[in-house]
Design a protein around this motif. Structure first.
Motif, PDB file in Angstrom:
ATOM      1  N   TYR A   4      14.623   5.782   2.841  1.00 15.13           N
ATOM      2  CA  TYR A   4      14.188   4.903   1.749  1.00 15.13           C
ATOM      3  C   TYR A   4      13.616   5.729   0.594  1.00 15.13           C
ATOM      4  O   TYR A   4      13.980   5.518  -0.565  1.00 15.13           O
ATOM      5  CB  TYR A   4      13.147   3.889   2.245  1.00 15.13           C
ATOM      6  CG  TYR A   4      12.694   2.974   1.138  1.00 15.13           C
ATOM      7  CD1 TYR A   4      13.456   1.870   0.776  1.00 15.13           C
ATOM      8  CD2 TYR A   4      11.531   3.238   0.421  1.00 15.13           C
ATOM      9  CE1 TYR A   4      13.060   1.052  -0.263  1.00 15.13           C
ATOM     10  CE2 TYR A   4      11.133   2.426  -0.620  1.00 15.13           C
ATOM     11  CZ  TYR A   4      11.907   1.325  -0.961  1.00 15.13           C
ATOM     12  OH  TYR A   4      11.523   0.519  -2.007  1.00 15.13           O
ATOM     13  N   LYS A 108      -0.674  -4.377  13.064  1.00 16.82           N
ATOM     14  CA  LYS A 108       0.701  -4.893  13.000  1.00 16.82           C
ATOM     15  C   LYS A 108       1.374  -4.675  14.348  1.00 16.82           C
ATOM     16  O   LYS A 108       1.240  -3.604  14.948  1.00 16.82           O
ATOM     17  CB  LYS A 108       1.494  -4.170  11.909  1.00 16.82           C
ATOM     18  CG  LYS A 108       0.904  -4.295  10.519  1.00 16.82           C
ATOM     19  CD  LYS A 108       1.192  -5.641   9.935  1.00 16.82           C
ATOM     20  CE  LYS A 108       0.775  -5.704   8.471  1.00 16.82           C
ATOM     21  NZ  LYS A 108       1.269  -6.904   7.839  1.00 16.82           N
ATOM     22  N   ASP A 112       5.959  -8.355  13.197  1.00 16.60           N
ATOM     23  CA  ASP A 112       5.363  -8.155  11.874  1.00 16.60           C
ATOM     24  C   ASP A 112       6.209  -7.171  11.075  1.00 16.60           C
ATOM     25  O   ASP A 112       7.001  -6.416  11.630  1.00 16.60           O
ATOM     26  CB  ASP A 112       3.940  -7.587  11.988  1.00 16.60           C
ATOM     27  CG  ASP A 112       2.958  -8.543  12.639  1.00 16.60           C
ATOM     28  OD1 ASP A 112       3.169  -9.772  12.535  1.00 16.60           O
ATOM     29  OD2 ASP A 112       1.986  -8.062  13.258  1.00 16.60           O
ATOM     30  N   ILE A 113       5.987  -7.179   9.774  1.00 21.74           N
ATOM     31  CA  ILE A 113       6.644  -6.243   8.862  1.00 21.74           C
ATOM     32  C   ILE A 113       5.596  -5.253   8.371  1.00 21.74           C
ATOM     33  O   ILE A 113       4.543  -5.650   7.876  1.00 21.74           O
ATOM     34  CB  ILE A 113       7.297  -6.973   7.658  1.00 21.74           C
ATOM     35  CG1 ILE A 113       8.296  -8.031   8.128  1.00 21.74           C
ATOM     36  CG2 ILE A 113       7.935  -5.974   6.694  1.00 21.74           C
ATOM     37  CD1 ILE A 113       9.503  -7.496   8.866  1.00 21.74           C
ATOM     38  N   GLU A 115       4.630  -2.696   5.606  1.00 19.01           N
ATOM     39  CA  GLU A 115       5.028  -2.501   4.209  1.00 19.01           C
ATOM     40  C   GLU A 115       4.329  -1.298   3.587  1.00 19.01           C
ATOM     41  O   GLU A 115       3.214  -0.966   3.962  1.00 19.01           O
ATOM     42  CB  GLU A 115       4.716  -3.755   3.404  1.00 19.01           C
ATOM     43  CG  GLU A 115       5.493  -4.968   3.887  1.00 19.01           C
ATOM     44  CD  GLU A 115       5.148  -6.238   3.161  1.00 19.01           C
ATOM     45  OE1 GLU A 115       6.085  -6.943   2.759  1.00 19.01           O
ATOM     46  OE2 GLU A 115       3.943  -6.526   3.002  1.00 19.01           O
ATOM     47  N   GLY A 116       5.010  -0.706   2.612  1.00 19.95           N
ATOM     48  CA  GLY A 116       4.466   0.450   1.910  1.00 19.95           C
ATOM     49  C   GLY A 116       3.545   0.097   0.768  1.00 19.95           C
ATOM     50  O   GLY A 116       2.882   0.976   0.222  1.00 19.95           O
ATOM     51  N   GLY A 117       3.494  -1.186   0.401  1.00 23.84           N
ATOM     52  CA  GLY A 117       2.600  -1.628  -0.676  1.00 23.84           C
ATOM     53  C   GLY A 117       2.800  -0.862  -1.962  1.00 23.84           C
ATOM     54  O   GLY A 117       3.923  -0.492  -2.319  1.00 23.84           O
ATOM     55  N   GLY A 122       8.335  -1.534  -2.183  1.00 18.72           N
ATOM     56  CA  GLY A 122       9.592  -2.052  -1.671  1.00 18.72           C
ATOM     57  C   GLY A 122       9.915  -1.644  -0.245  1.00 18.72           C
ATOM     58  O   GLY A 122      10.827  -2.182   0.368  1.00 18.72           O
ATOM     59  N   PHE A 123       9.178  -0.689   0.324  1.00 22.67           N
ATOM     60  CA  PHE A 123       9.449  -0.263   1.694  1.00 22.67           C
ATOM     61  C   PHE A 123       8.944  -1.314   2.672  1.00 22.67           C
ATOM     62  O   PHE A 123       7.799  -1.762   2.579  1.00 22.67           O
ATOM     63  CB  PHE A 123       8.802   1.082   2.016  1.00 22.67           C
ATOM     64  CG  PHE A 123       9.017   1.502   3.446  1.00 22.67           C
ATOM     65  CD1 PHE A 123      10.233   2.036   3.834  1.00 22.67           C
ATOM     66  CD2 PHE A 123       8.022   1.333   4.397  1.00 22.67           C
ATOM     67  CE1 PHE A 123      10.453   2.405   5.160  1.00 22.67           C
ATOM     68  CE2 PHE A 123       8.228   1.709   5.715  1.00 22.67           C
ATOM     69  CZ  PHE A 123       9.454   2.238   6.097  1.00 22.67           C
ATOM     70  N   ALA A 124       9.809  -1.712   3.602  1.00 22.76           N
ATOM     71  CA  ALA A 124       9.441  -2.673   4.643  1.00 22.76           C
ATOM     72  C   ALA A 124      10.153  -2.285   5.937  1.00 22.76           C
ATOM     73  O   ALA A 124      11.336  -1.964   5.931  1.00 22.76           O
ATOM     74  CB  ALA A 124       9.824  -4.083   4.220  1.00 22.76           C
ATOM     75  N   ASP A 126      10.673  -3.610   9.942  1.00 19.99           N
ATOM     76  CA  ASP A 126      10.518  -4.633  10.967  1.00 19.99           C
ATOM     77  C   ASP A 126      10.055  -3.946  12.251  1.00 19.99           C
ATOM     78  O   ASP A 126      10.804  -3.163  12.847  1.00 19.99           O
ATOM     79  CB  ASP A 126      11.850  -5.352  11.173  1.00 19.99           C
ATOM     80  CG  ASP A 126      11.786  -6.454  12.208  1.00 19.99           C
ATOM     81  OD1 ASP A 126      10.872  -6.451  13.061  1.00 19.99           O
ATOM     82  OD2 ASP A 126      12.664  -7.329  12.170  1.00 19.99           O
TER      83      ASP A 126
END
Length: 136
Positions: A4, A108, A112-113, A115-117, A122-124, A126
């Protein structure tokens, strides 16, 4: 994470062979880390040897040898040296502790997902897929 970051051209990921020099003189080598392009440019590129300060994201994977105190000390030191996000992964218990400061912000689990915040926009991920048992 590496795929990513490369596709978005937002920085670089490093493995545990990369050493980060803390203000205390300690050298830390997270299991995985992300350093933003902007921060690396401010250093004049990727230095040889070690990188001054801690990464934007530090990822530690727990093992039986880790103690709670040891992990807490690492998290505190990462934030004191510039980290903005820390993930502590417990592979046996299948959870990730998310830190945006030296106290855990979220736990998490699969379903849960992660995330990169604002650190990795946009990084997520699963976590059901991440913690899935490999098929033999």
């Amino acid at each position: 994470l590496g795929s990513y970051v490369r596709s978005q051209r937002i920085g670089f990921t490093f493995d545990s062979d990369t050493s980060f020099k803390m203000k205390s003189g300690n050298r830390r080598s997270p299991d995985c880390s992300f350093f933003s392009k902007e921060r690396l440019q401010s250093l004049g590129g990727i230095p040889r040897g070690y990188i001054e300060g801690s990464p934007d994201l530090a990822v530690e994977v727990l093992s039986d040898a880790n103690t709670v105190g040891e992990i807490h000390d690492k998290v505190v030191e990462y934030f004191e040296n510039g980290s903005r996000l820390v993930w502590i992964i417990h592979p046996e218990e299948k959870y990730v502790l998310v830190y945006r400061r030296p106290e855990p912000e979220a736990l998490k689990k699969p379903g849960d997902i992660l995330e990169g915040g604002e650190v990795i926009p946009g990084f997520a991920l699963d976590l059901s897929e991440f913690f899935a048992e490999p098929e033999l």
